[in-house]
Every structure is written in structure tokens, then in C-alpha cells.
Design an enzyme around this catalytic site. Structure first.
Site, mmCIF file in Angstrom:
data_model
loop_
_atom_site.group_PDB
_atom_site.id
_atom_site.type_symbol
_atom_site.label_atom_id
_atom_site.label_comp_id
_atom_site.label_asym_id
_atom_site.label_seq_id
_atom_site.Cartn_x
_atom_site.Cartn_y
_atom_site.Cartn_z
ATOM 1 N N GLN A 175 2.949 10.327 -4.925
ATOM 2 C CA GLN A 175 3.546 9.054 -5.090
ATOM 3 C C GLN A 175 4.801 8.669 -6.142
ATOM 4 O O GLN A 175 5.919 8.492 -6.371
ATOM 5 C CB GLN A 175 2.633 8.405 -5.738
ATOM 6 C CG GLN A 175 1.730 7.512 -4.207
ATOM 7 C CD GLN A 175 1.048 6.118 -5.018
ATOM 8 O OE1 GLN A 175 -0.067 6.258 -5.165
ATOM 9 N NE2 GLN A 175 1.250 5.233 -5.107
ATOM 10 N N PHE A 191 -2.334 4.172 -2.591
ATOM 11 C CA PHE A 191 -2.930 3.103 -2.900
ATOM 12 C C PHE A 191 -2.937 2.991 -4.637
ATOM 13 O O PHE A 191 -3.417 2.573 -5.152
ATOM 14 C CB PHE A 191 -3.993 3.046 -2.211
ATOM 15 C CG PHE A 191 -3.886 2.965 -1.515
ATOM 16 C CD1 PHE A 191 -3.586 2.471 -0.484
ATOM 17 C CD2 PHE A 191 -4.861 4.292 -0.692
ATOM 18 C CE1 PHE A 191 -3.791 2.437 1.521
ATOM 19 C CE2 PHE A 191 -4.758 4.169 1.428
ATOM 20 C CZ PHE A 191 -4.075 3.323 1.702
ATOM 21 N N GLU A 250 -0.052 8.456 -8.185
ATOM 22 C CA GLU A 250 0.666 8.133 -9.320
ATOM 23 C C GLU A 250 1.017 8.904 -9.951
ATOM 24 O O GLU A 250 1.427 9.786 -10.348
ATOM 25 C CB GLU A 250 0.338 6.943 -9.722
ATOM 26 C CG GLU A 250 2.104 6.093 -10.121
ATOM 27 C CD GLU A 250 2.025 5.212 -10.633
ATOM 28 O OE1 GLU A 250 1.513 4.352 -9.820
ATOM 29 O OE2 GLU A 250 2.930 4.834 -11.407
ATOM 30 N N ARG A 276 -0.155 -5.289 -17.428
ATOM 31 C CA ARG A 276 0.002 -6.521 -16.079
ATOM 32 C C ARG A 276 -0.910 -7.580 -15.423
ATOM 33 O O ARG A 276 -0.883 -8.509 -15.387
ATOM 34 C CB ARG A 276 0.102 -5.071 -14.766
ATOM 35 C CG ARG A 276 0.927 -5.917 -13.455
ATOM 36 C CD ARG A 276 1.045 -5.379 -12.927
ATOM 37 N NE ARG A 276 2.380 -4.855 -12.805
ATOM 38 C CZ ARG A 276 3.597 -5.419 -12.046
ATOM 39 N NH1 ARG A 276 3.175 -6.422 -11.131
ATOM 40 N NH2 ARG A 276 4.896 -5.271 -12.460
ATOM 41 N N PHE A 303 -2.307 -2.690 -9.470
ATOM 42 C CA PHE A 303 -2.255 -2.593 -11.465
ATOM 43 C C PHE A 303 -2.363 -3.507 -12.458
ATOM 44 O O PHE A 303 -1.584 -3.432 -13.221
ATOM 45 C CB PHE A 303 -1.053 -1.970 -11.145
ATOM 46 C CG PHE A 303 0.101 -1.349 -12.214
ATOM 47 C CD1 PHE A 303 -0.518 0.020 -12.160
ATOM 48 C CD2 PHE A 303 0.414 -1.076 -12.949
ATOM 49 C CE1 PHE A 303 -0.077 1.243 -12.915
ATOM 50 C CE2 PHE A 303 0.849 -0.693 -14.127
ATOM 51 C CZ PHE A 303 1.014 1.083 -13.788
ATOM 52 N N THR A 324 7.162 -2.978 -15.010
ATOM 53 C CA THR A 324 7.200 -3.817 -17.094
ATOM 54 C C THR A 324 7.816 -2.689 -17.772
ATOM 55 O O THR A 324 8.324 -2.902 -18.471
ATOM 56 C CB THR A 324 5.912 -3.761 -17.278
ATOM 57 O OG1 THR A 324 4.941 -2.998 -16.854
ATOM 58 C CG2 THR A 324 5.051 -5.770 -16.005
ATOM 59 N N ALA A 339 4.200 0.034 -8.059
ATOM 60 C CA ALA A 339 5.033 -1.277 -8.939
ATOM 61 C C ALA A 339 5.751 -2.277 -7.516
ATOM 62 O O ALA A 339 6.322 -3.568 -7.483
ATOM 63 C CB ALA A 339 6.203 -1.666 -9.148
ATOM 64 N N GLU A 360 1.467 -4.648 -2.780
ATOM 65 C CA GLU A 360 0.787 -5.045 -3.494
ATOM 66 C C GLU A 360 0.396 -6.049 -3.789
ATOM 67 O O GLU A 360 -0.803 -6.599 -3.477
ATOM 68 C CB GLU A 360 0.521 -4.753 -5.322
ATOM 69 C CG GLU A 360 1.003 -3.159 -5.365
ATOM 70 C CD GLU A 360 1.829 -2.922 -6.506
ATOM 71 O OE1 GLU A 360 2.249 -3.728 -6.770
ATOM 72 O OE2 GLU A 360 0.732 -2.600 -7.469
#
Lengths: 572, 830
Positions: free
Chosen positions: B237, B268, B272, B350, B384, B510, B579, B780
Site C-alpha cells: 500500500q 486492509f 501499509e 486515532r 486504524f 492525522t 486513512a 474505513e
């Protein structure tokens, strides 16, 4: 179109250790894309998936888990059903041995479109020749030459981009896109693929459903799709669009398999082939005497049926077998024989067929039967294999024990019969001698409707899961008294077990809740289940008793108490 | 080379210049609909996934399908079998002697830094000196075939002297064993509020982790190129991070590493950061052995090695009034991060940001502990941390409702963010701190209002009250609640339950700096269009949506646009596709790129037709002015002949956002995505088994770019969330071995788990912020709709116990956990 993938020769191939196995490997021949594929030098432990992806360069079929639990590797096998038609079975290619498809027809996701793409199978992957043993194509007489090819394969309406049934948006008018099979079109149009990795497996399960239902004029309902696709996992879609695709296939333009062509090819594979070539590393005996002789001669060989467990020994334990005896093509053992008092199920009968026979006069078991693994496993694995393998959490054994079924062990010297529960001596150990084969499972006939028989399975997931506990109960009550109690349990001991103490606590007693409560306590005390990743021992002990209580409630006519078959209509 | 030079983390402090930059971006964004663009032909339509035809034919290429180059060798990992210990030595003699084995790769073979080039810089590439979890990768065995490598990897003997291992989050918390320092967020005076509260409620909750179970396991294929350059095919990702990590480990510059990813077979969040490890391992092997290396993990190894969703444990005390309105909350979240930081900091952040979910928390104190355990390093997973934040507040809502014996929906609505003044209940000194100076609202009124989050962001786009009203109506929630209660009275064994839960999910990274994206649009002389952007395709339909936007911008049919593989050589420094922001960022960047080309063409055509460039329209494959209509292809040919640039870049940064990590305040999110689900379940009181019977969803995607794709995300997200909270149980043994390491033991939802009634509707209102096509992010948020399953299960459990009973259910709600909750509910009055 010749399948040139199979044509590369063994010339100048490095002699690698894989090739040094002394036992010669038999020719492997199957029908694909209307042609006979003949491959030499396929190792006995080679999986069908590795053969497809690594040896033939057909990477459309995916590996998701390598253990038959996700279905990404699903392919469809075809065989002569004996009535002039083909029988289709979706199976997991990741744990299926390549040699087991000898004499069968094979379809992968790359084979079902009416116009086949040319990319796959045209050449072996670059660098393939240096990667260990490779199959090579050989003529029927064993000499190197072009593959025998037959016309045939799929025929039907050609789809044009933009038409109903075509999967636009790729319809750019150039006509260069291959047309797709209804299973594929429906998946596109229902938005059934997101990441696309499970998609080839779903498409092949759908292709199997297309052949087995749509082509026979049967409707695919959402419930049927849920049942037959339970062996295919998708992590993206939530399955909803895939159910829609399953139900939409029938309305699309028909694409039919050229069954006559495939059948005539299959016949070409049959003659002069005993499956028992001398000193062959992969033996596929066609008759019981041949099987028993092979077993006697090679007690060291690994005996396999559908390979749905042994396949994992290869993929996960990395075991290699120099010598395999595969009993799935033994004619006698492929039969289900009906006798006045019992049904004899041959050890080569796939679970799907075996359960169909078992549930014929016991319809209450049908939902349970559908919860045994997923359809691709039920299509490969056999009842005999499930019993012989003897896993303490195998689902067939508690049922067979409660049914008072027996098994027939055979060897070149004779045979013996015993109760299923008497086969086992400990965790995955049994009384079988090295030259013995589990040949038959004999199940007493219900004779009359047998509502007293029930089986309950507790698992984390309803479908395609292994039992946390499994309890099969057959209680017969006459004049208010228990005259027969037969209880099989799984997941509570090192082997599948018969709950003899609990049976004793019931037989002769009045069929009352007090009796049942006493029997529940007996059942909970009778075994010492372990704690593992499926559940704690406490949970298992408590629930196995509660399942007996569920049985009592059901015997009292209470309904809607088993979520296995709970539907919205009932809830309404 | 310093790791911090190589890579940045999501929680990096915001760029000081961001405000100025955003002002510019805002100005650009304001030109979203310049006069030249006609009514969209592609965007807003249901268009099939751009790869669907290839996928169903088995013709879509994943990394393991790429034809291998000559000389390619295959790698398999050597895994630690001990949860924590001193690595005394590695004896690979037996492995080396095995057939086909060509090499064994260990930490000493790393030419660059032995620590990964990630932000925290706390994770070894290969374990050396110590091992920190069962499954930690100590090295690789390389052989001529996959199976030879895997077989030999198990023959490597690792001498490990065991050390005490911390295997539970509770043990880590007790030992103050953290990967990152704790974080505290406070507003008002929670202690005082609880003291003066009409009612209080104390509780604990645990929720398990979740394995991603992407159908395509982790894989990397590394091809050495000339002059110490590297080509890497990675299922990732975040190609940019793979590039940075590989260059860091190989001690080469970023520009020498090119990473490509056409598609993933599912991500998913699991690809990442975790994809980077594979690429680094394979690259180290390729560097040593000077040949292409493919590393594809066996599924069981994938489970053992890679991180999962973070398991959480919570303790809370909530104070509330007679109407169920929360007046004070103290919440402790213990986050099981595993052995390294990875993305745990921003995940835990988060969770804090979503501990309010949809509710105004007046006096609140949240403590977040980032606990270090000897397990896999837990990582990004769809949501997340958001799901873990929301779950606890939703269970508190359910608990309050049961304690007061009122409908949980009423308690939830009573606590929604609203644009009302904060009522001063007890201590008049307790008011909300004023944050979010850009929001304006709070400054106008005579006091703090109930629309400011505990991190100081004003909730400006709230639609939850009307959304829940509509859902409750269409799903007939009130009526069904009565029906179910009556049915439960008569049903001895099976009990049903129902719940509606809302979702409010903040959109944007964020870490403000990640909210930027680039794209390239090429128009070829035949009029066909290629778009490339920094996002990655993992099935979510990003390439489809981006192509739709580009097609409309140029007024060409969708079929004329192809999106190509993500490639660090095309778009540099791209953020992770994460995100939920993939479309927001990349489609906007692609739109700007296409607009640049279109502007070039418009100016050219305006010159031909002597009109203003603004009067040139691009629609349906034609370029239209008041005097002439020309096919787009003809205009392109003419423009080329006149040396007009037919390709361009585009760049976008999200406006308005700012977030100060040191004070945990600001506006971290550009906007919120909303939704709600009404779920009905049944449980078996004898066994604890459960079934989801009926689900109605109303979800907010703004103006949908592609309704079918968005609904696919909502359905898939819901089912995935349902799995997290029901059947997907990760079990570690008391020696730290993950016992559920394959689909045989780890159960994601299968076909039979899909509710018979499963209805998804989209909320019809565009994004109130200026976002691409008026849409909202959808990746998400829908996952958290599945909290309704958990609350419905608790509702069903409650029906077996006297009113006011507490329902203590551990997530996931396996049959065993439900049965335990049933027993506990009988015996524990609230």
C-alpha cells in the site's frame, strides 16, 4: 491450439535431486481445453496447483492458503458419470495431487471463456528449465512428440462487447477482448470482484454450479449459493454481490461444454491403462485386487484418497513422498452399495456423495452435511479417508458411531470388520496393519424415518469450520422408556469416541428431563477435553451436556432452538 | 544514514508552513468546476471495476504471477520459536546441505543499517542479539525452489536463551513496558464531574486483534538492475516506504530503488508497513547473492510474522444524568502494540480521537498506554484505532441504557454532538476549553457548545440525528424492538437482540504532512489517456474512480483512460494508500493534472476558433466551441502538430487541516464520514452460538463517484467488522505462539455468515467540504458499522437477565464468550 506448455523437453535439463528418485514416474494425462495433456516426470508429491502455476505457467489459479480452506485455488474436474454425461466437481488444487487428475478432465479459470486467451499455457515461464524437475509432454506411446489434441472445449454463443451478457466496460468495439463465460460475466456485472485474488476460485465454483445446476435447468437460489460457495473465502465484498452473480448466471447467454468431445477424449485415456505400472511412484489402481496387491507390495507407500489432509502434510509439513498409492480410481470402492440392512460406502466415494447417501433417509442431517468443510473439500475428500485419518475432530465419526456403523479393513490376505470406534487406539493411531486398507464404511439403514438421530456441531463459524465439539445422539423411546441410546462425540478426547457411560445412563430409564439431566452430568464427566485455540475444556464440557439438553428439548417438540437452521421467516 | 532521514511517520509534527500552503490549495480547490467542464459522464455512474474482466478470467497479474527472470531464486524465512530470548547463534549447516539451497542470509549480510528505516527506528531488519516474538524473522534461506527454501528454513538451528516474556497487555501495563510513552487527553475536570454525577458506571472491556487475511499473502520480488539499482515488485500500500526502507538497508540512495505495484490481492492496512519488511529481506538476499529473489510467505508464516489489528483493554468510569447524558468520563486504553512501535502511536492516537464516536464528552480524561508485548508488532488495519475507540464508547452507551432501563437508541441520540450551549450542571468552573480557532462557532456564542470534540475540533458537518431518524424509521427499529421483546418472552433457548449504532469517522491522515498527492496524466496522439498517481489499488476501486474523474475532466469516455501501476519512478514521495483518503487525495491530483492538459488544449482551440478558452467545452469525446465541434482525437493530433504539451502533473494538498501533536488539539480531519447500522441477531443460550439475522445500513459517502464501488466498500467493510467482533479470534498460547495461524483455525466470515437481510442505502447529500466530486471517503468508516452487531448481541444477552443487569461480553463474541456473558449477566446486577 496445441498446449505447447507441455512440449518442452527434458533435454539438457540439470539432474537435480528431485530427479534422482529411483522409482519411475508415470505419465500424467488429463483433458484440458478439449485436448489431451500428457506430462512426464511429474513428482508424486507435486500438487495440482504447483503443476498449473509453476510447470505450465498458468497463473490464473491462485494460492491463498495452501490448505484447502480459502478456495482461491479452486478448479473443476470432470469425469464420465457413466450415463453419457460429465460429472463436474469443484476441488481445491492446492492440496490435490497432480497425479490424481490422471484420466479426468480439468478446467481452470483460464479455460472456460468461449474464446480462450492465448497468454497462459503458451510457453513455460522463463527460466523454468533450471527449476528442478519439470514435466514434459510425451505421446501416448511414451515417446516425445506433439500432444494429442482434440477439438472441442467450450462452445456457445459468442458474446460481443456492449451486449447483454457481455462484460462492458471493456467493450471498446475492437472485439479484441475475449468473451467470457456466464460465471465470469455475472461476476463482473454484479461487482463480484474487488481485489480479485479470490475471484478465480469463486468463478470456478460458479462454473461448477453452472454445470451442475443451470445446465440441468435447476434454479440457483441465494441459499444454494451460500451453501455451495462456503468453501470460498472473500475478504473484500462481504459476498453479497457474489450471491447475485450466482443467481444471475442462468439469465445470461448459454455457454456449453462440448461434453461429447471431452468424453471421447476421456475414453482415449482409459484403454490399456491399468494404473498399476510396475514400480511406479504414483499408483492409481483401478481395481480392488490391484489396490490390495500394491498395498501388500509397498507398505511403506503413502496411501491417499482425496488428499484433503495428506495434502497439508506436503504443503505445510513440507513432506515428500517417493511413493504414493491413490485409491480414488478403484472401481469397487467408488460405489455406494445398498443392502437390505445397510449401505456400504466405498472408501473412494467423495464426502459429498457419501453424505448424500447418508442423508437420503435421514433428512434432518442435511444441514450438518453441508457444514462439513466446504464443497471443494467434500468433492475431494472421502468418507473412508475421514474415518481412516482418525482426527479427534473429524465430523463423520461421531455420526457414524451414533449410527453404529462399522468399517471393513481389507488386505491381500483377507478382511475384518469392526465398529468405527474400535478402529482407534490413540491420537491418530489405529489398529490397521501396514498392508491393510480401509475399504468400506457400512452404515445400518434407518429402515424407517429415524428422527431419533441428531447431530450437533459447535464451531467458531457455522460453515467450513472444524468442530469445537460434535455430538451425535440416537435415542429410541418405547412406552416412555429409553430402549436404545447411541452417542458419538468429537472434540472431547484424543480420538472420536462413543459415550458408553452416558448411553448406559439413559438406556432403561424413563425419557424424562430428570433422566436427561443425569445423563448430561454423566456426559460432562465422561471425557476430559483439552483447552486449545477453539475453546477451553470448561466450555467443551459444559456445552456437550447442553447439546444433550438441546436434544431433549427437540424431542419435546420445541422448535427454533438451533441457529444452524434459523431463518428470518421463523423469526418473523 | 539516519533513519529519520529516510522515512517519516504518520505522527510526525505538522509542517509549519502548512497554513500558508493550505491557503493556496484552497484557492486551487475553489476552481473545482470551471466553466469548461461539462456535466460528468463517468463520475457518479456505476462503472465496473477497471480490472474486473481480467480478474474473472484469471488474467490480472499479481506479484507472484509475474514471469520470473532468468536466475531467480526463492527465499523462505527463518523464524524465532521463542517469544523473548538472547539469540546466541545460528547454525545453518544442515540447511545449507539440503538440496537446492543457495544461501543463508542473516543480519550480518545487511550492507546498510541493521534497523529498519522506519520512523521509530526500533525494529531490526533481521533479529540479532535478541528475539522478541515467536515468528520474528532471523534470516532467510534461499534455494532454487520455494519448497526447497521452506524445507531448509526449518532445518536452521537457532540457539536462543529464553528471557522472561510479556505476553498480555495487562502484564505489560503492570510492568510499564511501553513502545512509546503514554498519552493523556483531558478536557474539563473528569474527577469532579464523576463525583457530582447523578449515576456512575464502572467497567472494563477487552477486544481482540484481527488478522488482515488479505487473500494474496505478503510477497516481494526483487530484481537487481545495472549500476547498483533495484527494481522491486511489491504487494504494498506504500511503494514509497518500500523504496525508502530498501535504500536504507542497502545503503543506496532513494533514486536507485524503483518500486512497482500494479495491484494487491487485498491490503486492509496489512500492507501499509508490513510489505516493506518482505521487500527489505528479499533485497538483502538479492544483494548478497547477486540474483533476482522472490519471497512469498506461506500463509501460516504470514500469520506468524506480520502484525494484526491492535488488541485493546479498557477500564472506564462514566457519569451520567437521568436521561443518560454523559456528564463525565474517565477512560483508560491499554493498547497491545506488540514488540515494536510500527504505526502504534498514530493508531492509539486515532483511538483517542474516536473515543467520542458521535458523542459530546463534556468532562473527559483519556489515558492511552502503548504497551509492549512479545508478540507480532501490531499495525494498521482498516479503521486504524478508530474501531477500538468507538467500541468502548458504544458499550458504555449500551450499559447506560440498560442501567436506566431505557432504549439505547435514545441514550445515543441524547449524547450526540449538537450545536447547543454546554449546560453547566455541577461545578460552574468546568467548561470546555476552547479549541479550533478556525471553526468560528465557539467564538460567537456566549459559551462552549456541545459540538466541540475533546481534541478541540468543531463538528460542523454533523448529519447523524436525521440519519439515525431515517434509519430507525426505514428499519422499523422501534416496532421490531417490541416484537423481539415479545418473541424473547416465549422463546426459551434462542434470544434475539437489536441495536442501532452510529459512526462518525474523521477523514485525513492525522499527520498533516501525509495529506498530499501527485498524479501524471498523459494524452497520447491517438487520444487515449493514461493516468498514474501515487495511490495503490488493493481492490477498493481507486484506479476506477481516478479514471472516471480524469475521463470527465477531458470529456472522453471512461474506456479511453487507463490507470497504470503505482510506481515510485513516476510519482515520488507518495503517501501510503491509507486513512480512507486514497480517492480524496489522488483523484484530486489526477483531476488537476488532467485539467492542466485540458487547459492547454482549450487555449489552443480557443486560438483556432477565436473564442475565450473558458468557452471551450470537453464532452462526450468532443471538443465544442460556438463555431466548431471537433472529435477529441482530432484536437489532440492538431495540438501535437502545433507542439502543445499533451501531458501534465497534478498536485493536491488537503486544505484547512492542522493538528498540534504536543497539545493534541486542532483540526486533524478535513471532514467526517457518517453512517449507522441497525442490526438484529439471535443467540443460543445453550451454546452461546450466534447469528446475524438482519442488517440495515444508511451510510454517507457524499455524492458517490461510483455507487457500486461504494456499496461494495460498505458491505465488505461491515462483514469484515462483523468478523472482528464475532468469529475472528486470535489465540496466543502461554509460550507466545499464535495458535490460530491459518484459515483452518482463524475464521473470517464465510458465505453463511452474511445476514439474509442485508440492505445498504446511501445518504444523499454531498460532502459539505470541497472534496473531489462532492464525495466522501468510504474505505474505513463502514467497518465500524459492525459495532451494531456487538451491541445487538449484548441486547440479546440482556434479555435473559433481570432489568438493570450488566452485560460483560468480551470481543470477539465467540460462542464461548457469549455463553460466559450469559452466565455473568444472570448473576451481576448493575
Amino acid at each position: 491450439m496445441p498446449l505447447t506448455a507441455a512440449l518442452f523437453t527434458m533435454l539438457r535439463m540439470k539432474a537435480l535431486p528431485d530427479d534422482s528418485v529411483p522409482i519411475p514416474r508415470p505419465l500424467l494425462r488429463f483433458v484440458r481445453r478439449g485436448e489431451i495433456v500428457s506430462l512426464n516426470n511429474v513428482p508424486p508429491s507435486r500438487t495440482l496447483l504447483d503443476l498449473l502455476r509453476d510447470d505450465l505457467g498458468c497463473t490464473g489459479t491462485k494460492e491463498g492458503c495452501g490448505e484447502g480452506d480459502c478456495g482461491a485455488c479452486t478448479v473443476v474436474l470432470g469425469e464420465d458419470s457413466g450415463d453419457g454425461r460429465l460429472k463436474y466437481r469443484a476441488v481445491n488444487s492446492c492440496i490435490r495431487l497432480a497425479h490424481s487428475v490422471d484420466g479426468l478432465a480439468l478446467w481452470t479459470v483460464e479455460d472456460i471463456a468461449p474464446t480462450l486467451p492465448t497468454a497462459c499455457g503458451s510457453l513455460p515461464p522463463e527460466g523454468a528449465a533450471c527449476r528442478g524437475s519439470k514435466p514434459a509432454c510425451a505421446g501416448l506411446d511414451g515417446t516425445q512428440k506433439d500432444c494429442v489434441t482434440q477439438s472441442g472445449g467450450l462452445q456457445g454463443m459468442r458474446l460481443r462487447p456492449g451486449e447483454a451478457g457481455s462484460a462492458a466496460p471493456a467493450g471498446d468495439g475492437k472485439g479484441s477482448e475475449p468473451s467470457l463465460h456466464p460465471a465470469q460475466v455475472a461476476m463482473v456485472e454484479a461487482h463480484g470482484s474487488q481485489c480479485g485474488f479470490c475471484t478465480p476460485g469463486f468463478v470456478m465454483s460458479l462454473f461448477g454450479m453452472y454445470q451442475n445446476h443451470v445446465c440441468k435447468g435447476k434454479t440457483i437460489t441465494r441459499a444454494l449459493a451460500q451453501e455451495e460457495l462456503a468453501g470460498n473465502l472473500c475478504r473484500c465484498t462481504g459476498y453479497q454481490p457474489i450471491f447475485k452473480a450466482a443467481q444471475a448466471m442462468a439469465a445470461l447467454p448459454v455457454v456449453a461444454v462440448d461434453e461429447a468431445g471431452v468424453l471421447s477424449n476421456l475414453k482415449l485415456l482409459a484403454p490399456g491403462f491399468t494404473g498399476l505400472q510396475r514400480d511406479s511412484a504414483y499408483k492409481l489402481p483401478k481395481s480392488l485386487p490391484d489396490l490390495l496387491a500394491a498395498r501388500a507390495a509397498h507398505p511403506e507407500a503413502q496411501l491417499v484418497a482425496g488428499c484433503t489432509d495428506v495434502g497439508l502434510w506436503i504443503t505445510k509439513q513440507h513432506r515428500e513422498f517417493d511413493h504414493i498409492i491413490d485409491l480414488t480410481q478403484v472401481a469397487e470402492l467408488r460405489r455406494i452399495e445398498h443392502y437390505p440392512n445397510h449401505v456400504a460406502i466405498g472408501a473412494a466415494v467423495p464426502l459429498a456423495d457419501a453424505y448424500a447417501a447418508l442423508t437420503e433417509d435421514r433428512p434432518q442431517l442435511k444441514t450438518f452435511a453441508a457444514r462439513f468443510a466446504g464443497l471443494p473439500v467434500r468433492n475431494s475428500g472421502t468418507l473412508g479417508g475421514n474415518v481412516a485419518n482418525g482426527s479427534p475432530i473429524g465430523d463423520s465419526m461421531p455420526l457414524l458411531i451414533a449410527m453404529r456403523a462399522s468399517i471393513m479393513l481389507m488386505s491381500a490376505h483377507g478382511h475384518r470388520e469392526m465398529a468405527v470406534e474400535d478402529l482407534y487406539t490413540g491420537y491418530r493411531t489405529n489398529v490397521m496393519a501396514a498392508d491393510e486398507v480401509l475399504a468400506w464404511v457400512k452404515v445400518p439403514k434407518a429402515g424407517r424415518p429415524n428422527p431419533g438421530l441428531q447431530i450437533y456441531k459447535i464451531s467458531k463459524r457455522f460453515d467450513d469450520d472444524i468442530s469445537t465439539v460434535c455430538l451425535a445422539i440416537d435415542v429410541r423411546v418405547e412406552s416412555g422408556k429409553v430402549v436404545h441410546a447411541s452417542i458419538g462425540a468429537g472434540g472431547v478426547a484424543a480420538t472420536p469416541v462413543r459415550a458408553r457411560k452416558t448411553e448406559a445412563a439413559l438406556v432403561g430409564q424413563p425419557w424424562t428431563f430428570a433422566t436427561v439431566q443425569h445423563a448430561m452430568a454423566t456426559l460432562r464427566a465422561e471425557f476430559s477435553p483439552i483447552s486449545d485455540m477453539r475453546a477451553s475444556s470448561d466450555y467443551r464440557r459444559e456445552v456437550i451436556g447442553n447439546l444433550l439438553q438441546r436434544y431433549w428439548f427437540e424431542s419435546q417438540g420445541m422448535q427454533q432452538i438451533n441457529l444452524q437452521s434459523f431463518t428470518l421467516e421463523e423469526a418473523a | 544514514m539516519n533513519a529519520k532521514d529516510m522515512s517519516v511517520s504518520r505522527d510526525a509534527v505538522a509542517d509549519l508552513d502548512v497554513m500558508a500552503a493550505n491557503a493556496h490549495a484552497d484557492a486551487v480547490a475553489a476552481q473545482d468546476s470551471p466553466p469548461g467542464r461539462s456535466k460528468p459522464q463517468s463520475a457518479g455512474q456505476t462503472i465496473f471495476h477497471e480490472s474486473a474482466r481480467a480478474q474473472v478470467a484469471g488474467a490480472a497479474t499479481y506479484v507472484d504471477d509475474i514471469p520470473v527472470a532468468r536466475g531467480t531464486l526463492y527465499a523462505a524465512p527463518i523464524l524465532s520459536t521463542v517469544a523473548h530470548g538472547k539469540l546466541l547463534g545460528v547454525d545453518a549447516a544442515a540447511a545449507r546441505a539440503m538440496p537446492g539451497v543457495r544461501g543463508v542470509i542473516l543480519a550480518a549480510d545487511i550492507p546498510g543499517d541493521r534497523l529498519l528505516g522506519n520512523f521509530a527506528h526500533d525494529e531490526p531488519v533481521f533479529a540479532h542479539e535478541t528475539v522478541q516474538h515467536v515468528g520474528q524473522v532471523i534470516g532467510l534461506v534461499v534455494a532454487e525452489s520455494v519448497m526447497q527454501a521452506r524445507r531448509a528454513a526449518r532445518k536452521v538451528l537457532c540457539r536462543i536463551e529464553p528471557l522472561p516474556a510479556i505476553l498480555t497487555v495487562q502484564a505489560a501495563l503492570k510492568a510499564k513496558n511501553f513502545v512509546l510513552p503514554p498519552v493523556f487527553v483531558r478536557r474539563g475536570d473528569a474527577d469532579a464531574a464523576l463525583k457530582s454525577a447523578r449515576h456512575t458506571l464502572e467497567g472494563t472491556l477487552e477486544v481482540g486483534g484481527q488478522e488482515h487475511f488479505y487473500l494474496e499473502g505478503q510477497v516481494a520480488y526483487v530484481l537487481p538492475q545495472e549500476q547498483n539499482q533495484w527494481l522491486i515488485h511489491s504487494s504494498t500500500q506504500h511503494p514509497g516506504e518500500v523504496q525508502h526502507w530498501v535504500s536504507h538497508a542497502l545503503a543506496v540512495d532513494n533514486h536507485a530503488v524503483r518500486v512497482e505495484c500494479r495491484r494487491m490481492g487485498g491490503g486492509f492496512g496489512g500492507k501499509e508497513t508490513q510489505a516493506g519488511h518482505l521487500a527489505v529481506w528479499a533485497a538483502v538476499a538479492a544483494n548478497k547473492l547477486r540474483c533476482p529473489i522472490k519471497l512469498r510467505l506461506d500463509r501460516d508464516d504470514d500469520f506468524m510474522i506480520t502484525g494484526k489489528r491492535h488488541p485493546f483493554a479498557y477500564a472506564y468510569t462514566a457519569g451520567f444524568d437521568d436521561t443518560g447524558r454523559i456528564t463525565g468520563l474517565k477512560l483508560t486504553m491499554a493498547v497491545n502494540c506488540g514488540f515494536s512501535a510500527d504505526l502504534s502511536g498514530p493508531v492509539a492516537d486515532r483511538a483517542i480521537f474516536h473515543a467520542d464516536n458521535a458523542y459530546f464528552l463534556q468532562d473527559v480524561e483519556i489515558a492511552s498506554y502503548r504497551c509492549k508485548t512479545n508478540t507480532q508488532s501490531h499495525t494498521a488495519f482498516r479503521g486504524f484505532g478508530g474501531p477500538q475507540g468507538m467500541l468502548v464508547i458504544e458499550t458504555i452507551m449500551g450499559d447506560i441504557a440498560r442501567k436506566l432501563n431505557v432504549d439505547p437508541l435514545d441514550v445515543r441520540r441524547r449524547n450526540f454532538y449538537v450545536d447547543d450551549l454546554v449546560e453547566s450542571l455541577a461545578g460552574s468552573g468546568r467548561t470546555a476549553r476552547k479549541h479550533g480557532s478556525d471553526s468560528g462557532r465557539a467564538d460567537l456564542a456566549e459559551g462552549p457548545r456541545r459540538n466541540i470534540t475533546h481534541y478541540g475540533m468543531t463538528v460542523e458537518d454533523n448529519i447523524l440525528d436525521p440519519l439515525l431518524s431515517k434509519l430507525a424509521d426505514t428499519a422499523q427499529y422501534r416496532k421490531r424492538r417490541q416484537t423481539i421483546a415479545a418473541w424473547n418472552e416465549k422463546s426459551e433457548v434462542v434470544k434475539r437482540g437489536i441495536a442501532i449504532t452510529p459512526v462518525k469517522f474523521g477523514i485525513s491522515f492525522t499527520a498533516t504532512l501525509f495529506n498530499q498527492a501527485g498524479a501524471l496524466v498523459h494524452v497520447y496522439t491517438d487520444g487515449s489517456v493514461q493516468v498514474n498517481h501515487g495511490g495503490t489499488e488493493m481492490g477498493q476501486g481507486l484506479h476506477t474512480k481516478v479514471s472516471q474523474i480524469v475521463a470527465d475532466e477531458l470529456g472522453v469516455p471512461f474506456e479511453k483512460v487507463i490507470a497504470t501501476a503505482s510506481d515510485t519512478g513516476k510519482i515520488p514521495n507518495a503517501s501510503a494508500t491509507a486513512a480512507s483518503a486514497g480517492t480524496d487525495l489522488n483523484a484530486r491530483a489526477a483531476q488537476y493534472a488532467a485539467r492542466n492538459v485540458r487547459d492547454n488544449l482549450a487555449q489552443f482551440v480557443a486560438g483556432l476558433d477565436r473564442c475565450g478558452a473558458g468557452a471551450v467545452r470537453f464532452t462526450k469525446g468532443e471538443v465544442v466551441t460556438r463555431v466548431t465541434t471537433r472529435p477529441f482525437t482530432e484536437v489532440v493530433k492538431l495540438a501535437y502538430a502545433n507542439r502543445i504539451q499533451l501531458w501534465s502533473d497534478g498536485f493536491y494538498r488537503t486544505p484547512k487541516i492542522h493538528y498540534d501533536k504536543t497539545t493534541l488539539t486542532g483540526r486533524p480531519f478535513y471532514y467526517f464520514a457518517y453512517g449507522a447500522a441497525c442490526t438484529e441477531v439471535a443467540i443460543d443460550t445453550l451454546t452461546g452460538e450466534s447469528r446475524v439475522l438482519k442488517v440495515d445500513i444508511l451510510h454517507d459517502v457524499g455524492t458517490s463517484i461510483n455507487p457500486a464501488i461504494d456499496i461494495g466498500q460498505i458491505e465488505g467493510g461491515f462483514i469484515q467488522g462483523m468478523g472482528w467482533l464475532t468469529t475472528e479470534q486470535l489465540v496466543w498460547t502461554d509460550t507466545g505462539h499464535l495458535a490460530t495461524h491459518a484459515p483452518s483455525t482463524y475464521k473470517i466470515p464465510a458465505t453463511g455468515d452474511v445476514p439474509e437481510h442485508f440492505k445498504v442505502d446511501l445518504w444523499h447529500e454531498p460532502n459539505r467540504e470541497d472534496n473531489i466530486f462532492g464525495s466522501k471517503a468510504v474505505g474505513e468508516p463502514p467497518l465500524m458499522l459492525a459495532i451494531s452487531v456487538f451491541e445487538a448481541l449484548r441486547d440479546a444477552i440482556a434479555s435473559t437477565a433481570p432489568a438493570n443487569s450488566r452485560v460483560k461480553l468480551v470481543a470477539p463474541a465467540t460462542a464461548e464468550h457469549v455463553l460466559k456473558a450469559l452466565k455473568d449477566a444472570q448473576s451481576s446486577l448493575a
